[in-house]
Every structure is written in structure tokens, then in C-alpha cells.
Design a protein around this motif. Structure first.
Motif, PDB file in Angstrom:
ATOM      1  N   THR A 114      -2.017   5.459  -9.747  1.00 25.05           N
ATOM      2  CA  THR A 114      -0.796   5.582 -10.539  1.00 25.05           C
ATOM      3  C   THR A 114      -1.016   5.232 -12.000  1.00 25.05           C
ATOM      4  O   THR A 114      -0.129   5.434 -12.822  1.00 25.05           O
ATOM      5  N   SER A 115      -2.196   4.696 -12.327  1.00 24.37           N
ATOM      6  CA  SER A 115      -2.428   4.247 -13.696  1.00 24.37           C
ATOM      7  C   SER A 115      -2.704   5.404 -14.647  1.00 24.37           C
ATOM      8  O   SER A 115      -2.329   5.363 -15.820  1.00 24.37           O
ATOM      9  N   GLY A 116      -3.387   6.426 -14.140  1.00 25.58           N
ATOM     10  CA  GLY A 116      -3.761   7.544 -14.998  1.00 25.58           C
ATOM     11  C   GLY A 116      -4.898   7.245 -15.939  1.00 25.58           C
ATOM     12  O   GLY A 116      -5.295   8.099 -16.741  1.00 25.58           O
ATOM     13  N   THR A 117      -5.443   6.037 -15.851  1.00 25.66           N
ATOM     14  CA  THR A 117      -6.529   5.646 -16.753  1.00 25.66           C
ATOM     15  C   THR A 117      -7.829   5.380 -16.023  1.00 25.66           C
ATOM     16  O   THR A 117      -8.844   5.120 -16.643  1.00 25.66           O
ATOM     17  N   GLY A 118      -7.803   5.430 -14.701  1.00 26.42           N
ATOM     18  CA  GLY A 118      -9.007   5.143 -13.928  1.00 26.42           C
ATOM     19  C   GLY A 118      -9.285   3.668 -13.770  1.00 26.42           C
ATOM     20  O   GLY A 118     -10.330   3.288 -13.235  1.00 26.42           O
ATOM     21  N   SER A 119      -8.362   2.795 -14.187  1.00 29.86           N
ATOM     22  CA  SER A 119      -8.568   1.358 -14.044  1.00 29.86           C
ATOM     23  C   SER A 119      -8.178   0.908 -12.646  1.00 29.86           C
ATOM     24  O   SER A 119      -7.529   1.629 -11.886  1.00 29.86           O
ATOM     25  N   THR A 120      -8.532  -0.325 -12.298  1.00 26.12           N
ATOM     26  CA  THR A 120      -8.313  -0.824 -10.948  1.00 26.12           C
ATOM     27  C   THR A 120      -6.959  -1.524 -10.836  1.00 26.12           C
ATOM     28  O   THR A 120      -6.314  -1.851 -11.838  1.00 26.12           O
ATOM     29  N   PHE A 121      -6.561  -1.748  -9.590  1.00 23.71           N
ATOM     30  CA  PHE A 121      -5.322  -2.488  -9.345  1.00 23.71           C
ATOM     31  C   PHE A 121      -5.404  -3.886  -9.951  1.00 23.71           C
ATOM     32  O   PHE A 121      -4.441  -4.388 -10.527  1.00 23.71           O
ATOM     33  N   ARG A 122      -6.585  -4.504  -9.832  1.00 27.89           N
ATOM     34  CA  ARG A 122      -6.750  -5.863 -10.352  1.00 27.89           C
ATOM     35  C   ARG A 122      -6.575  -5.866 -11.874  1.00 27.89           C
ATOM     36  O   ARG A 122      -5.861  -6.713 -12.427  1.00 27.89           O
ATOM     37  N   ASN A 123      -7.220  -4.930 -12.552  1.00 32.21           N
ATOM     38  CA  ASN A 123      -7.140  -4.887 -14.004  1.00 32.21           C
ATOM     39  C   ASN A 123      -5.737  -4.561 -14.501  1.00 32.21           C
ATOM     40  O   ASN A 123      -5.314  -5.020 -15.564  1.00 32.21           O
ATOM     41  N   ASN A 124      -5.018  -3.751 -13.720  1.00 30.93           N
ATOM     42  CA  ASN A 124      -3.648  -3.397 -14.103  1.00 30.93           C
ATOM     43  C   ASN A 124      -2.639  -4.484 -13.761  1.00 30.93           C
ATOM     44  O   ASN A 124      -1.478  -4.399 -14.154  1.00 30.93           O
ATOM     45  N   GLY A 125      -3.068  -5.493 -13.009  1.00 33.44           N
ATOM     46  CA  GLY A 125      -2.133  -6.508 -12.538  1.00 33.44           C
ATOM     47  C   GLY A 125      -1.168  -5.982 -11.514  1.00 33.44           C
ATOM     48  O   GLY A 125      -0.107  -6.576 -11.261  1.00 33.44           O
ATOM     49  N   ASN A 126      -1.520  -4.857 -10.903  1.00 32.75           N
ATOM     50  CA  ASN A 126      -0.667  -4.235  -9.892  1.00 32.75           C
ATOM     51  C   ASN A 126      -1.010  -4.840  -8.528  1.00 32.75           C
ATOM     52  O   ASN A 126      -1.609  -4.184  -7.662  1.00 32.75           O
ATOM     53  N   VAL A 127      -0.621  -6.108  -8.362  1.00 34.00           N
ATOM     54  CA  VAL A 127      -1.032  -6.907  -7.197  1.00 34.00           C
ATOM     55  C   VAL A 127       0.183  -7.658  -6.663  1.00 34.00           C
ATOM     56  O   VAL A 127       1.012  -8.155  -7.442  1.00 34.00           O
ATOM     57  N   TYR A 128       0.285  -7.745  -5.328  1.00 36.67           N
ATOM     58  CA  TYR A 128       1.311  -8.570  -4.688  1.00 36.67           C
ATOM     59  C   TYR A 128       0.665  -9.460  -3.639  1.00 36.67           C
ATOM     60  O   TYR A 128       0.048  -8.968  -2.690  1.00 36.67           O
ATOM     61  N   ASN A 129       0.781 -10.749  -3.825  1.00 34.98           N
ATOM     62  CA  ASN A 129       0.298 -11.726  -2.840  1.00 34.98           C
ATOM     63  C   ASN A 129      -1.142 -11.454  -2.430  1.00 34.98           C
ATOM     64  O   ASN A 129      -1.500 -11.532  -1.261  1.00 34.98           O
ATOM     65  N   GLY A 130      -1.975 -11.135  -3.430  1.00 35.47           N
ATOM     66  CA  GLY A 130      -3.391 -10.920  -3.170  1.00 35.47           C
ATOM     67  C   GLY A 130      -3.743  -9.548  -2.635  1.00 35.47           C
ATOM     68  O   GLY A 130      -4.900  -9.289  -2.299  1.00 35.47           O
ATOM     69  N   VAL A 131      -2.764  -8.642  -2.543  1.00 34.76           N
ATOM     70  CA  VAL A 131      -2.984  -7.296  -2.011  1.00 34.76           C
ATOM     71  C   VAL A 131      -2.676  -6.276  -3.097  1.00 34.76           C
ATOM     72  O   VAL A 131      -1.692  -6.428  -3.846  1.00 34.76           O
ATOM     73  N   ALA A 132      -3.510  -5.244  -3.218  1.00 33.02           N
ATOM     74  CA  ALA A 132      -3.245  -4.171  -4.173  1.00 33.02           C
ATOM     75  C   ALA A 132      -1.876  -3.565  -3.898  1.00 33.02           C
ATOM     76  O   ALA A 132      -1.588  -3.156  -2.766  1.00 33.02           O
ATOM     77  N   ALA A 133      -1.019  -3.510  -4.923  1.00 35.02           N
ATOM     78  CA  ALA A 133       0.371  -3.109  -4.723  1.00 35.02           C
ATOM     79  C   ALA A 133       0.531  -1.608  -4.529  1.00 35.02           C
ATOM     80  O   ALA A 133       1.649  -1.133  -4.306  1.00 35.02           O
ATOM     81  N   GLY A 134      -0.571  -0.858  -4.592  1.00 41.71           N
ATOM     82  CA  GLY A 134      -0.491   0.558  -4.278  1.00 41.71           C
ATOM     83  C   GLY A 134      -0.519   0.833  -2.794  1.00 41.71           C
ATOM     84  O   GLY A 134      -0.346   1.986  -2.366  1.00 41.71           O
ATOM     85  N   ASN A 135      -0.726  -0.196  -1.978  1.00 39.18           N
ATOM     86  CA  ASN A 135      -0.759  -0.021  -0.525  1.00 39.18           C
ATOM     87  C   ASN A 135       0.641   0.155   0.030  1.00 39.18           C
ATOM     88  O   ASN A 135       1.599  -0.494  -0.404  1.00 39.18           O
ATOM     89  N   ASN A 136       0.750   1.064   1.015  1.00 42.49           N
ATOM     90  CA  ASN A 136       2.001   1.179   1.761  1.00 42.49           C
ATOM     91  C   ASN A 136       2.151  -0.028   2.671  1.00 42.49           C
ATOM     92  O   ASN A 136       1.157  -0.570   3.166  1.00 42.49           O
ATOM     93  N   ALA A 137       3.396  -0.420   2.923  1.00 37.61           N
ATOM     94  CA  ALA A 137       3.605  -1.579   3.790  1.00 37.61           C
ATOM     95  C   ALA A 137       5.022  -1.577   4.333  1.00 37.61           C
ATOM     96  O   ALA A 137       5.933  -0.974   3.761  1.00 37.61           O
ATOM     97  N   PHE A 138       5.181  -2.259   5.453  1.00 36.06           N
ATOM     98  CA  PHE A 138       6.489  -2.641   5.953  1.00 36.06           C
ATOM     99  C   PHE A 138       6.521  -4.158   6.037  1.00 36.06           C
ATOM    100  O   PHE A 138       5.533  -4.789   6.427  1.00 36.06           O
ATOM    101  N   PHE A 139       7.662  -4.740   5.681  1.00 28.12           N
ATOM    102  CA  PHE A 139       7.850  -6.182   5.773  1.00 28.12           C
ATOM    103  C   PHE A 139       8.539  -6.531   7.084  1.00 28.12           C
ATOM    104  O   PHE A 139       9.353  -5.761   7.610  1.00 28.12           O
ATOM    105  N   GLY A 140       8.212  -7.714   7.596  1.00 25.53           N
ATOM    106  CA  GLY A 140       8.956  -8.231   8.726  1.00 25.53           C
ATOM    107  C   GLY A 140      10.363  -8.597   8.300  1.00 25.53           C
ATOM    108  O   GLY A 140      10.634  -8.837   7.122  1.00 25.53           O
ATOM    109  N   LEU A 141      11.269  -8.637   9.260  1.00 24.94           N
ATOM    110  CA  LEU A 141      12.651  -8.965   8.938  1.00 24.94           C
ATOM    111  C   LEU A 141      12.775 -10.423   8.530  1.00 24.94           C
ATOM    112  O   LEU A 141      12.074 -11.293   9.056  1.00 24.94           O
ATOM    113  N   GLY A 142      13.674 -10.691   7.578  1.00 23.98           N
ATOM    114  CA  GLY A 142      13.963 -12.060   7.177  1.00 23.98           C
ATOM    115  C   GLY A 142      14.835 -12.757   8.213  1.00 23.98           C
ATOM    116  O   GLY A 142      14.845 -12.389   9.384  1.00 23.98           O
ATOM    117  N   ARG A 143      15.583 -13.746   7.777  1.00 19.52           N
ATOM    118  CA  ARG A 143      16.400 -14.526   8.712  1.00 19.52           C
ATOM    119  C   ARG A 143      17.489 -13.654   9.327  1.00 19.52           C
ATOM    120  O   ARG A 143      18.219 -12.950   8.635  1.00 19.52           O
TER     121      ARG A 143
END
Length: 947
Positions: free
Chosen positions: A908-937
Motif C-alpha cells: 500500500t506504500s507505493g514506494t517499495g518500503s517495508t511495513f516496519r519502515n512505514n510504521g504500519n504495525v499493530y502490536n508487533g504485526v505488520a498491519a497489512g495482514n488480514n485478521a479477525f479479532f476475538g469478541l470483547g466482553r
């Protein structure tokens, strides 16, 4: 004066008798007469003269009980399913507690045979005898713990089991056992396989109310004890329905919960009447808005069991159904999209669902699952002698299920690529475009506005289709992928004692299944009609005479939305006949078990070509689809077989060891054999091979129960088809070989009478043992197939479930009938589970091909409950229960189907840079990954009245 004194003396005497009677108390311990094990769950009843029930309790974990009586004499009755009932008369006038000592119950061989044979081919695990790893939920456990969860989620507390809510829709929970996906698990209802033979899926939504009508649900891990040849390679789930002669009485159940959750259920059983007849029935209704945005649901269920017992015969007829419809969250969502719908920085919008939009300012769900597939069972058990019994079972089901999906494109893009500013599908834009109006779409990323306008397809009309050839615009429609299912079959099981402690079971299993698959149109979103041609090129302007079709042709489709088949229609026919045998031999302290079976499965595909239109009467102007054109393949025979052997050794009354080994050759599912929406056969299909060896140890004492097992399983020649509604199975990954091994521990302890601890530990090592092969099944321009690709997955971790799981829980009775408790489950070593074809470095290149699965963050979830039961009278009681799941509102990733590492290129960067360099990270995981979250309370409060 003397008369008054006499009356006073009489009153005092009567009062003293009542006081003495009120103090009549009894205690004791209930154990098995052979193994000397405490019989937790046995029932102790006080019967007053005339056999009237006065008081009833359940034996505690350590086998002890305490009960009182207001009568001076009567009977203490101790009973448990599978054992002979014992009655102890009492006569008591003193104010003290009578210690009945240890009461040994004798195993009732007739009842035990009834338990096994009544359920026919269901093989129930017997503790310290059957050499299989298993866990069992009883009905009272299910009704207490189910809360507003899917009943399948209750298995999450069993060792080796992981459940995920996936998108969060009603009934959409999936289960993973020992690292195997749920398509390798065989669900069975009363011994009847309900595994989908066409696609290999498990439809939990269709049996979502199983917890209301099942006496128990037993998960047998690994080889399992089922004698049927179509057994699973990961585990067998036996769901045992209540018989018609269930205990007399019933209940009314009302429940409320978060996000508009409501459920009402009522049930009544006549018990076994003197005439030999019996009946058991249940009705329920469930609805809610769903925790995730736009996942509302509505479901009903019904159950009726009729029975008749006379002489040596027992007849049971059962029918069960659960019609339901629920909106879903199905489409992939990147972690960065969750964050964009949250605070935009680090707090994701966990409830975000992209599968809906607004139309006429009303919420419009575009992913809806629906279905109703009732099951009917007729069973006849005939006891020839005390040692020989024949069980015959016939069953059948006819119903429909399906789900909605988008069909077609606008300017080359599907519906999900046209979001509005809130990240929902811009349905207003789609409708404007489909109807030929000027359509304006605003990019939520850049804010730029773009205009589009459609040209008519035919005679000034706008006709949608799913054509994906050279067309860049076909209009976008909402369609339903529909399965009309019909199956029926029978199981005949003969069980006989050949000699002392030597039992033979032999049976035949036959079944015929037809899945009719098609597509119907739900919404044209402003278009004038839909091209319902089943051909590979558009035919909306031509009929069989190559003349222009009149407008009536399109009216036919438009006026019959939800009824007219479009795009494809075919039958998947699967029939099989199998036989099996089982030998059980008990000698000294040894229990030996051997099973073997063989079946032949016949697979056939019937393709219907509905592209021809003709006037029903020449000159009438009424055009119908010609439904008579079909092409059928020959029946393709595929054999399957299995063999298992196990031994259990009871060292002492407390210790036992067991081991089992076996292999299974399982026929592939239908969609693996037939590739695409045609009758071509996949040239790479093979039987799946499964081999397993497992050892276990058990320990039982007054205060503790422990089960420890270790397993090693190999699963070879598995295959995964890649499917789209437009193309069918366009490709297949074959040669998937894996090794799953691990250790499991389950422990229950009762250090004091009112406190019970339970815990589990599962440690696995699940890896692929070789590279796999991907074959594109779409013909090349030369007419052949492209060369297969090698997928570099050898030694990769298998994702989809944590390879380390541990749980600990406790229940404490604070005062009489008030119990509260909680359970914590910790999960770690969990990896993403992408499509294996993404591990192709040639097709995707070194930059975008996946190399290693992503290790997801560990998490711990705490559930809690409190319950209180108060009695209205001897037979009637009210239960109050509050369940709070994910008490601390833990936010965690429950699964991911991509494997972008932090140092992967961010597409998604269009520059060839990495997720780490773009700061596109969530909780230690590259934020470009698809995911489902578990239900909250979530929470649920239940009132249950039993009578």
C-alpha cells in the motif's frame, strides 16, 4: 384441668415427633462396586411412604452426599445411568445423622448395552476401558455455560481444542482440534454423520441449538471410537439426542444478553408411560443484533421425539430442525483498516464490518447466511437375548442452505472496492450506475470524486450478468449461492457376546446424498434484468434462432427474483455402502479393542445447461428456460478403509495406561474430484492417508481426576481446491503432507467439598513435512494445463490454532445452591494460516510470495459466572445465572489468513518500503495482514424454570 393437661401433652408429643422428623439426616459415599471409584453425578432421593419423592440431590465430586427427611421412615434411593438402583429403607426417631457408609452400585449390563446400542453406531467412551482420548459435556454443563455463545465454543475448554468466532456471526464459529481444521472433524448426531461430502464444510449454524436437546456431547480426539468408515482424521464429535422416554418434566427458559440478544425455549417430556409410549418436545427462538456491526440474526429450533417400548423392542422416532438467517462478516479486513475505523492511531475498531452499506438510508447487509435442513431419525432396537441386540436406524434430511454474494463488476472492480467515506459498500453508487444514471463515487482515501455512467446493454435496457471474459463492466448484483440438500440412509448394527467378556459388533452403513447447487438473484440494484445464461459467453441478445430476444426475456428473470436459477446449476451425487466390524475383549485388567471397515463411494456430477430460451407456445411471447438439457458423468467409484487397535491396562483402582494406533484412507470430497463448473475430473485427486499412534495415562482418586496423553499423527496427500462462484474450482493444491504431534493434560480436583478446580494443558508441534504442488486447472490458450508450481512450505508451522494452550478454572459454592467461578485460558505459539498457493515464489516473485507464517500475539481470556438455584417444591426449581465472557475485555487477534512480515514490502506504500519502515504495525504485526479479532466482553443473564 386434667383434660387440658392431657391435650397439652398430646401437642407437645406431636411437636417433638415433627422436630425429630425434621432432623432426620443421612450421609454416605457412592462408589462403583468393581473399580471402587466415586460416582460423581449419581442421584440420591428420599422417598416417603407410597414412593412419593420428598428430596433429591446429586452426589458431589468425591462421591459424598448429605440429605435430610421430614419423615420418620421411608426409603433412600441411589441411582445412576448404567448402574443398578439401590434402595435403603430407614426408620428413625432420634435426632442425629445416620452414616450409611460406602454404598457400592453394581454395573447394569442391560442398561449399559442400551446406552451403546440405543445410539446405534455412536460409540461412547468408557472411562478406564476405551483406549481413546476424549472429553464430554453433559446437558447441565452445556445449558449453564453456553451463555450467548455458539454451543461449539464450549469445547474451547477441552485440551487440544481451539475455537474462533471468525467474523463473529451467529453459528459461524469454527473449531480446530490438535492443529487440524474442522473439515477433518466428523460431527455426528445420534450416530449419523452430518459432515458435508460435497465441499467438506461443517454447518454449525444449522444445529446451533444442539445444547438444548443433547443429553451429552463427546469429543473423541484422534482416531476416535466410531466404527463408521467415514471417520475423521482429527476427531469425532458425538451429539447424543434425548430419547423420547427422558425423565418426566420440562423447563421454560428465558435469556437476555448484550447487543439485543434474546432467547426463549420450552420443553416437556412425558416420561415412559405405562402403555409403553413416551414423548419429548422442545421449541426455541433466538435473536439479536450481534456483537459485530451488522451481524443480526434470527433462529428457531424444534425437536420432537416419540417412543414406544414393548417386550424386547424399543422404537424411537426423532425430528430436529433449526431454521435460521444471520448476517455475516466474511470479507477480509486488514489491521490498518480496523485502525482507520478506530482512533486512527493504535486502537482498532474491533466491530468494523465492511460487508454492508446503506440503501435509502437503511442498513443493508450484503453477506447473509440462511438455512433449514431438518433431520428425521427412526430407530428400532431389538433385544434377542441379554447378550445379543440388533439396532436398526433409518434417517433422512431435505432442506436448503445458502449465502448471499456479489456478482459482477463496475469498471473492472467488484463491489467491495467501491466503499463510501465510512468504509461501507457504496450501494447508492452501485444502484445509480446499474440503472444508467450518472454515478458519483468519492474515494475515502484521497477524497477525490469520480463520475461513471453506464451504456445500455440491449434495446435501451441495462442487463447485469456475471460474465468475466473481456467485459470490464457487467453491473453488480446481489445473488445467493444455494444448496438444496437431500440425503437418506440407514445403519444396521448387530452386537453380541460371543463368549465371556468377548463382544463382537458388526454393521452395514449405506447412504445416498444429492446436493443441488445453483445461484439465484436477490437484488439487481436498479438494473432492468439479469442475463441468466449458463453459457460461457453473454447471450442476452440471442436465442437459439440467433434472433433478438424480446423484453419479456429479461422480465422473466426480473419478475422471478429469488426463484430463477442463473449462471450455473448442477447436482453433486454421492452414494456409499460400507461395512465394519469391532471386537472388544476384556481379560484380567486388560481391555482390548480392534476395529476395521471398508466402504465404496460412488461420485457423479450432473451439469444442467439452461442457456436455451424458447416460447412456451409459439407466438405467445412468453419465454421459458429450457430445464431439460443436462449432461451427466459416469459414477466414479472410490474406496475408503480404516483399521484401529487399542489396549487399556488398569494397573490399580487408581492408575491406568492405554495406547492406540491406526490408519485411515479417506475418499476425497466432491469438489476435490470435479474441478470447475463442468464435468471435468481433477487429474490429481487421491485418497487422504492418516496414521496415528497415541499413549495415555489416567489417575483417579477421591479428590483428583487426571488424564495425560501424547500423540503423533501424519496426514498425507491432502488437497485444497480453490473455488469462486464464477469459475468453480479454478485450481488445486495437492500433496499437502503434515505431522502433528503433541501432549495434552486434563485435570479436575476437589480439595474440599464445595470447591472444584479444573485445568488443561496442550503443547503441540504441527508442521508441514514436504513441499506441496499447485495446479491451475484453467486451460491455457493451447488447450492444455500450465505446469504445476512448487509451494515452499516444508517445515513451516501450521497455523489456525495456538500450539500452546493452558487453562485453569474454579467453581466455589459460597452457600447452599449459590455457585460462582471463572476460567482463564492462555494461548500462544499461534501462526497465521494463509492460502498455501501464496508460497509460490515463481508466480508471486520473491517480494510478494509468503515465506513464513506470521506468529500472532499471545493472549489470555477470562470468563466468569454466578448462579443460584432455589426450589419451589420437591419437583420445581428456578435457576438464575449470569455469564460474563472475556471479563476484562481483552482485545486479541483470533486468526489471520495472510503472512506479511514486518520486513515485507508494504504493497500500500507505493514506494517499495517495508511495513516496519512505514510504521504500519499493530502490536508487533505488520498491519497489512488480514485478521479477525476475538469478541470483547459479552454477557448473558438466564432464568430457567424446571418442573
Amino acid at each position: 384441668m386434667k383434660k387440658n393437661f392431657f391435650y397439652l401433652l398430646m401437642v407437645l408429643s406431636v411437636m417433638s415427633v415433627f422436630q425429630a422428623n425434621a432432623q432426620s439426616k443421612f450421609k454416605g459415599i457412592v462408589k462403583d462396586n468393581q473399580e471402587r471409584l466415586s460416582l460423581y453425578g449419581a442421584t440420591v432421593r428420599v422417598l416417603s411412604p407410597g414412593s412419593n419423592l420428598e428430596e433429591k440431590i446429586t452426589v458431589d465430586f468425591d462421591g459424598t452426599f448429605k440429605i435430610s427427611s421430614v419423615k420418620a421412615f421411608g426409603t433412600i434411593e441411589i441411582s445412576m445411568n448404567g448402574y443398578l438402583t439401590k434402595e435403603i429403607p430407614f426408620y428413625k426417631t432420634k435426632d442425629d445423622t445416620v452414616d450409611l457408609g460406602t454404598i457400592y452400585l453394581e454395573e447394569n449390563l442391560v442398561v449399559e448395552r442400551d446406552v451403546v446400542v440405543t445410539t446405534s453406531s455412536i460409540d461412547v467412551i468408557k472411562d478406564r476401558k476405551t483406549p481413546i482420548s476424549s472429553s464430554t459435556m453433559r446437558n447441565y454443563e452445556m445449558r449453564e455455560k453456553v451463555s450467548n455463545k455458539d454451543f461449539i465454543e464450549l469445547t474451547n475448554q477441552m485440551p487440544g481444542v481451539y475455537t474462533s468466532k471468525v467474523g463473529g456471526g451467529y453459528g459461524d464459529t469454527r473449531i480446530n482440534v490438535r492443529g487440524f481444521e474442522q473439515n477433518n472433524i466428523s460431527p455426528m448426531i445420534d450416530g449419523i454423520p452430518v459432515y458435508d461430502l460435497e465441499a467438506g464444510i461443517v454447518d454449525w449454524a444449522n444445529i446451533a441449538s444442539m445444547n438444548d436437546i443433547a443429553t451429552s456431547i463427546q469429543l473423541q480426539r484422534g482416531l476416535g471410537a466410531s466404527k463408521l468408515v467415514n471417520s475423521s482424521v482429527a476427531g469425532t464429535m458425538n451429539m447424543i439426542l434425548r430419547n423420547a422416554n427422558h425423565d418426566k418434566g420440562g423447563f421454560l427458559y428465558n435469556s437476555v444478553g448484550n447487543d439485543g440478544y434474546k432467547k426463549f425455549a420450552g420443553s416437556y417430556s412425558t416420561g415412559l408411560l405405562k402403555s409403553g409410549f413416551s414423548a419429548n418436545m422442545l421449541l426455541s427462538a433466538t435473536s439479536g443484533d450481534g456483537y459485530v456491526n451488522s451481524t443480526n440474526f434470527e433462529a428457531y429450533s424444534y425437536y420432537l421425539a416419540l417412543g414406544y417400548t414393548k417386550g424386547k423392542s424399543d422404537f424411537q422416532f426423532k425430528v430436529f430442525g433449526s431454521p435460521q438467517t444471520h448476517s455475516q462478516r466474511v470479507s477480509d479486513i486488514r489491521l490498518s483498516d480496523y485502525i482507520a475505523r478506530g482512533n486512527g492511531v493504535d486502537e482498532p475498531g474491533y466491530k468494523y464490518n465492511r460487508d454492508w452499506g446503506y440503501l435509502d438510508n437503511k442498513e443493508y447487509a450484503t453477506k447473509v447466511n440462511f438455512g433449514h435442513k431438518p433431520l428425521g431419525i427412526f430407530q428400532w432396537d431389538l433385544n434377542f437375548t441379554d447378550k445379543t441386540q440388533l439396532s436398526t436406524k433409518f434417517y433422512g434430511s431435505k432442506g436448503t442452505s445458502g449465502s448471499t454474494n456479489f456478482s459482477g463488476v463496475i469498471d473492472g472492480d467488484a463491489a467491495l472496492t467501491w466503499p463510501d467515506l465510512n468504509g461501507q459498500i457504496d450501494l447508492e453508487f452501485i444502484r445509480n450506475f446499474n440503472s444508467g444514471n450518472l454515478a458519483v463515487w468519492t474515494s475515502p482515501t484521497t477524497g477525490n470524486a469520480f463520475t461513471y455512467q453506464r451504456t445500455p446493454n440491449y434495446n435501451g435496457q441495462y442487463i447485469n450478468s456475471d460474465f468475466t471474459g473481456t467485459s470490464n463492466t457487467t453491473g453488480i448484483s446481489l445473488v445467493s449461492e444455494v444448496t438444496n440438500q437431500t440425503f437418506y440412509g440407514g445403519i444396521v448394527n448387530l452386537k453380541t457376546e460371543l463368549a465371556k467378556n468377548l463382544v463382537l459388533s458388526y454393521g452395514l452403513d449405506a447412504r445416498n446424498t444429492v446436493y443441488n447447487k445453483t445461484r439465484i438473484v436477490n437484488d439487481l440494484f436498479g438494473a432492468d434484468g439479469y442475463d441468466p445464461d449458463f453459457a460461457t459467453t453473454p447471450s442476452y441478445s440471442l436465442n437459439t434462432n440467433n434472433t433478438a430476444l424480446p423484453e419479456a426475456m429479461f422480465d422473466f428473470t426480473k419478475k422471478n427474483l429469488g426463484a430463477t436459477p442463473v449462471d450455473y446449476k448442477y447436482d453433486a451425487k454421492i452414494a456409499y455402502l460400507g461395512s465394519y466390524a469391532q471386537i472388544e475383549y476384556d481379560i484380567w485388567k486388560l481391555n482390548l479393542l480392534a476395529q476395521g471397515g471398508f466402504n465404496r463411494q460412488f461420485i457423479q456430477r450432473v451439469n444442467y445447461s439452461l442457456g436455451d430460451y424458447a416460447e412456451s407456445t409459439p407466438g405467445s411471447g412468453v419465454y421459458d428456460i429450457d430445464n431439460n438439457t443436462s449432461e451427466s458423468t459416469n459414477e466414479l467409484p472410490i474406496d475408503g478403509y480404516n483399521a484401529k487397535f487399542g489396549v487399556n491396562y488398569n494397573i490399580t483402582n487408581k492408575h491406568n495406561f492405554w495406547a492406540n494406533a491406526g490408519f485411515v484412507s479417506r475418499a476425497p470430497v466432491f469438489v476435490t474430484v470435479y474441478s470447475g463448473l463442468n464435468n471435468d475430473i481433477n487429474p490429481n485427486y487421491k485418497n487422504e492417508k492418516f496414521q496415528s499412534i497415541e499413549v495415555g495415562y489416567g489417575f483417579r482418586s477421591k479428590h483428583i481426576s487426571l488424564n495425560l496423553s501424547a500423540y503423533s499423527s501424519t496426514h498425507d496427500d491432502a488437497e485444497t481446491p480453490y473455488y469462486t462462484p464464477e469459475l468453480g474450482n479454478f485450481g488445486t493444491t495437492s500433496g499437502i503432507n503434515r505431522i502433528n504431534k503433541g501432549v495434552e493434560l486434563a485435570i479436575t480436583a476437589a480439595p474440599i467439598r464445595k470447591l472444584i478446580f479444573n485445568g488443561t494443558l496442550s503443547l503441540g508441534e504441527w508442521t508441514y513435512s514436504s513441499n506441496a504442488i499447485f495446479q491451475d486447472l484453467r486451460p491455457t490458450t493451447g488447450g492444455g494445463l500450465s505446469d504445476p508450481s512448487e509451494l515452499l512450505i516444508k517445515d513451516q508451522k501450521i497455523g489456525g490454532a495456538p500450539q500452546l494452550m493452558a487453562s485453569i478454572g474454579a467453581n466455589y459454592e459460597l452457600f447452599n445452591n449459590f455457585i460462582f467461578g471463572s476460567n482463564l485460558k492462555y494461548s500462544d505459539k499461534m501462526y497465521s494460516s494463509p492460502a498455501l498457493e501464496r508460497y509460490d515464489p515463481v508466480f508471486y516473485g520473491d517480494v510478494f510470495a509468503f515465506k513464513d507464517p506470521v506468529r500472532l500475539p499471545s493472549f489470555a481470556v477470562v470468563d466468569a459466572f454466578a448462579s443460584y438455584r432455589f426450589k419451589i417444591n420437591v419437583n420445581d426449581a428456578i435457576d438464575l445465572r449470569l455469564n460474563i465472557d472475556n471479563f476484562f475485555n481483552k482485545k486479541y487477534i483470533s486468526e489471520s489468513n495472510t503472512s506479511y512480515q514486518l520486513d515485507s514490502v508494504d504493497p500500500t506504500s507505493g514506494t517499495g518500503s517495508t511495513f516496519r519502515n512505514n510504521g504500519n504495525v499493530y502490536n508487533g504485526v505488520a498491519a497489512g495482514n488480514n485478521a479477525f479479532f476475538g469478541l470483547g466482553r459479552t454477557w448473558n443473564f438466564t432464568v430457567r424454570y424446571e418442573f
